[in-house]
Each structure stands twice: as C-alpha cells, then as structure tokens.
Design an enzyme around this catalytic site. Sequence first.
Site, PDB file in Angstrom:
ATOM      1  N   GLY A 224       9.190  14.276   6.284  1.00 41.99           N
ATOM      2  CA  GLY A 224       8.303  13.432   7.228  1.00 41.99           C
ATOM      3  C   GLY A 224       7.316  14.046   8.048  1.00 41.99           C
ATOM      4  O   GLY A 224       6.734  15.385   7.744  1.00 41.99           O
ATOM      5  N   ASN A 225       6.691  13.404   9.205  1.00 42.49           N
ATOM      6  CA  ASN A 225       5.374  14.125   9.769  1.00 42.49           C
ATOM      7  C   ASN A 225       5.639  13.901  10.991  1.00 42.49           C
ATOM      8  O   ASN A 225       6.490  13.170  11.644  1.00 42.49           O
ATOM      9  CB  ASN A 225       4.323  13.704   9.214  1.00 42.49           C
ATOM     10  CG  ASN A 225       4.035  12.152   9.459  1.00 42.49           C
ATOM     11  OD1 ASN A 225       4.281  11.627  10.468  1.00 42.49           O
ATOM     12  ND2 ASN A 225       3.807  11.527   8.375  1.00 42.49           N
ATOM     13  N   ALA A 226       4.991  14.578  12.020  1.00 44.60           N
ATOM     14  CA  ALA A 226       4.909  14.516  13.614  1.00 44.60           C
ATOM     15  C   ALA A 226       4.264  13.112  14.289  1.00 44.60           C
ATOM     16  O   ALA A 226       4.202  13.124  15.489  1.00 44.60           O
ATOM     17  CB  ALA A 226       4.390  15.734  13.995  1.00 44.60           C
TER      18      ALA A 226
END
Length: 427
Positions: A224-226
């Site tokens: 995933g990412n932030a």
Amino acid sequence: MSSGDTADVNATGRRVVLGVAGGIAAYKACEVLRRLREAGCDVTVVPTANALNFVGRTTWEALSGKSVSTDVWSEITEVPHVRIGQQADLVLVVPATADLLARAATGRADDLLTNVLLTAHCPVAFFPAMHTEMWQHPATVANVATLRSRGCVVKDPAAGRLTGADSGPGRLPEPAEITELALRLLDGGREAAGRAAAQDLAGRHVVVSAGGTHEALDPVRFLGNASSGLMGTAIAREAALRGARVTLVAAAMTAEPPSGVEVEQVVSTADLAAVMQRLAPQADAVVMAAAPADFTPAEVSTTKIKKDGDGGMTLHLVQTTDVLAAISRSRRPEQVIVGFAAETAPDRDQLVQLGQAKLARKGCDLLVLNDVSAGKVFGRATTQITLIDPAGIVDEVTGTKSQAAASIVDALAARLAGMSGRNGEPA
C-alpha cells in the site's frame, strides 16, 4: 472533524451565531455548538421560540455559557437584534426548517433570529432539515434559490432516515460535517461563501477518486501507500457544495466521505480502473486524486505466506493499469480531466518540469503537483500545491487542503464553463 482538513484553521475568538429553528433535528445543533467551542469559537445561540420545544433554553445556556433569547425585547439597551448580526464573523442556522427559509427569503423580521439574518455582514449558511416533500416543494426550491442569489450558503440536506419511518432527502448532515464547513467559511470568508452560493457546478456530474490502493500479497498482507484521502474528500466536498452531483470512488482512506455524495468503495488498482472506466464516460469532470499503486504482485498466494527460516522474500511485481492515462484516452471532448502527481524534487522549477512532462504523457487538462519530499503532504491537514495546465502554472496554494480544493475546483469549473454544453451550445 470528519476528515481533518480544517484542523489548522485558527478559529479562536471568532464570533459565531448559531441560529436554531424549530425542527426535530435541533438536538444535533447541541453537538455543533460543542465542536465550535472546542475549536475556540465564541458562540451565541439564537433559537426560535419553536426551537425551545425541542431543546430548552437551559441546555443552550449551559452549553454556550451565555444567556439565550428568542425575541428582540430582552436586554433591549444592548440592541441585540442589530448588534448580534453586525458583530458576527459567521451565522449558521442549524437546522433550517421550511418556515425559517421562507421567512429569511422574504425578509421577515418577526423574531430575534430573523433580525440577526437581516443585519449580518458576514457569511450566512443554512443547513436545511425537513421531510422530503417539503424540501422538494416549489416554494422551498424558490426560497433556496433566492437565498443563494443573495450570497447565502444553503447546504443541500443529506438523504437518510427522517422523522418516523420516512426516508429520503431532507436529513440534517452530521455535526462534524456542519462544523467543518463552518470552519471553512471562517477561514475563507465571503469569498468561500460566494463560491458555495453561486452553485457554478449545478447540473454537473463530478467523479473524484481518493485514497490509496491495496495490492494483495496473500489473504492477510498487501502492498500500500501513505495516501489518507484527505485531498480527494476535500475536492468532493467542495464540488458538492457548489451544486455538483459527486461520486467519490474511495480506496483505503483515513478520511470520512462527506455527506451528500455517492460513494463507491474499491481496494486494488484493478478495482479502481474498472470503476473509473465505468463512471468516467458519463461524467462532466473526473478528478484522479487517488494514489493507485504502480506495481502489483504477479501472483497472489491463496494462503498466508510463512517465514522460511532466516531467509528473506523475493517478490515479482508487474505494472498496474495507468488509470489516469486510460481515462484521458477515452474522454469526450467536453470533459475536464484532472490528474495528480506526487513528486520529489530539489526545487520548484524541477517540480514544474516533472509536472509538465507528466501532464503531456497522461493527456489530462490540469495536473495538481504535490512535493512529497520529507513527508510534506500525506495525512496532514495542510498542503502545498502547484496547479498547471499545458500553458503553464494556473495557481499555487499553500494552506489547508480545503483551500487547495477550492482552487482546483475553481479551475475545473472555469474550464467547464468555457466548453460546449451537452447540446452543443456554449455553456
């Protein structure tokens, strides 16, 4: 706050009048009052006489710390029917009943609240709550149009459970949403109120994506990412406030979707691509604020991947669909496509160069550049954006994500207004 994009608004000491009309939703105004005071606002509650049938004077005085009146005769030496409105930074009416909207639209001054509405120099916002038939009645529709033409903000009600067993449009938005809009109006003043009152996106359909995608490794793990979704939800809220029908395509987000928008949930980049390809062809504008993964595992394990001794793990990743480029390739001539680029660059000039190259590569009309070096943007209430089009820089904003959203929607609305309408005539 529901999504936190106004957390940095300094509301300390700002004078807010909280008008309360006589509807069952008046109880929600107590929570709005509490939230405004927690934000530092100096709140004066001005209920109608009928409102006190739902929430009593003692409650309002205890929560606000001030005496409460409904008529113009109390404390007459202070001339409250004039002074309260003159001194306010913002007037909210929560809830605004059909009767209150009618009295405000026709300039009645038969109690303290309607006098305050006539003397206010500040932004005025109404949050209607009533049964669907009353909200949709031609008289109410005309009254709302009149108030908006005078620069007042009238927030369309949410759809949901009403009094008794009825459901439909007419439900008061949740207190967090109302408070967030109030703080935005305090932050943006008459300019922000004017954009909302103009309803320059009425009749338009805007699709906004938000949040970060998750690419599954196995049943319990993902890449995933932030991305928090704060920027996308701020844009969706701004577009809806300005009259658009908004569909929010939500990946993983820490932000709560705003009221009054349609929401479609997605997980992976493939999910996002499929939903956007379905929705985009019929939209007037598409804003790709989501952060889709660029890569996804070539294979997904059907069982949890176990540790194997002290060794590591090798992943084979493949590129995902370029959602923004795909939408741009299949666009209609009268659509507006807005892309986002989270970049790291040593200076502004190189950031803009990266953006110009991506704008050309993706084929969109506008590109929002975020410098995400050293965690500058993700999950924070403030941001710094550079908005560009093929001709160069359109705008630069350093401030809350709501302020950035207003700039983005300004540019989007201007382009829609300059394009041909759906019937081939000038918009």
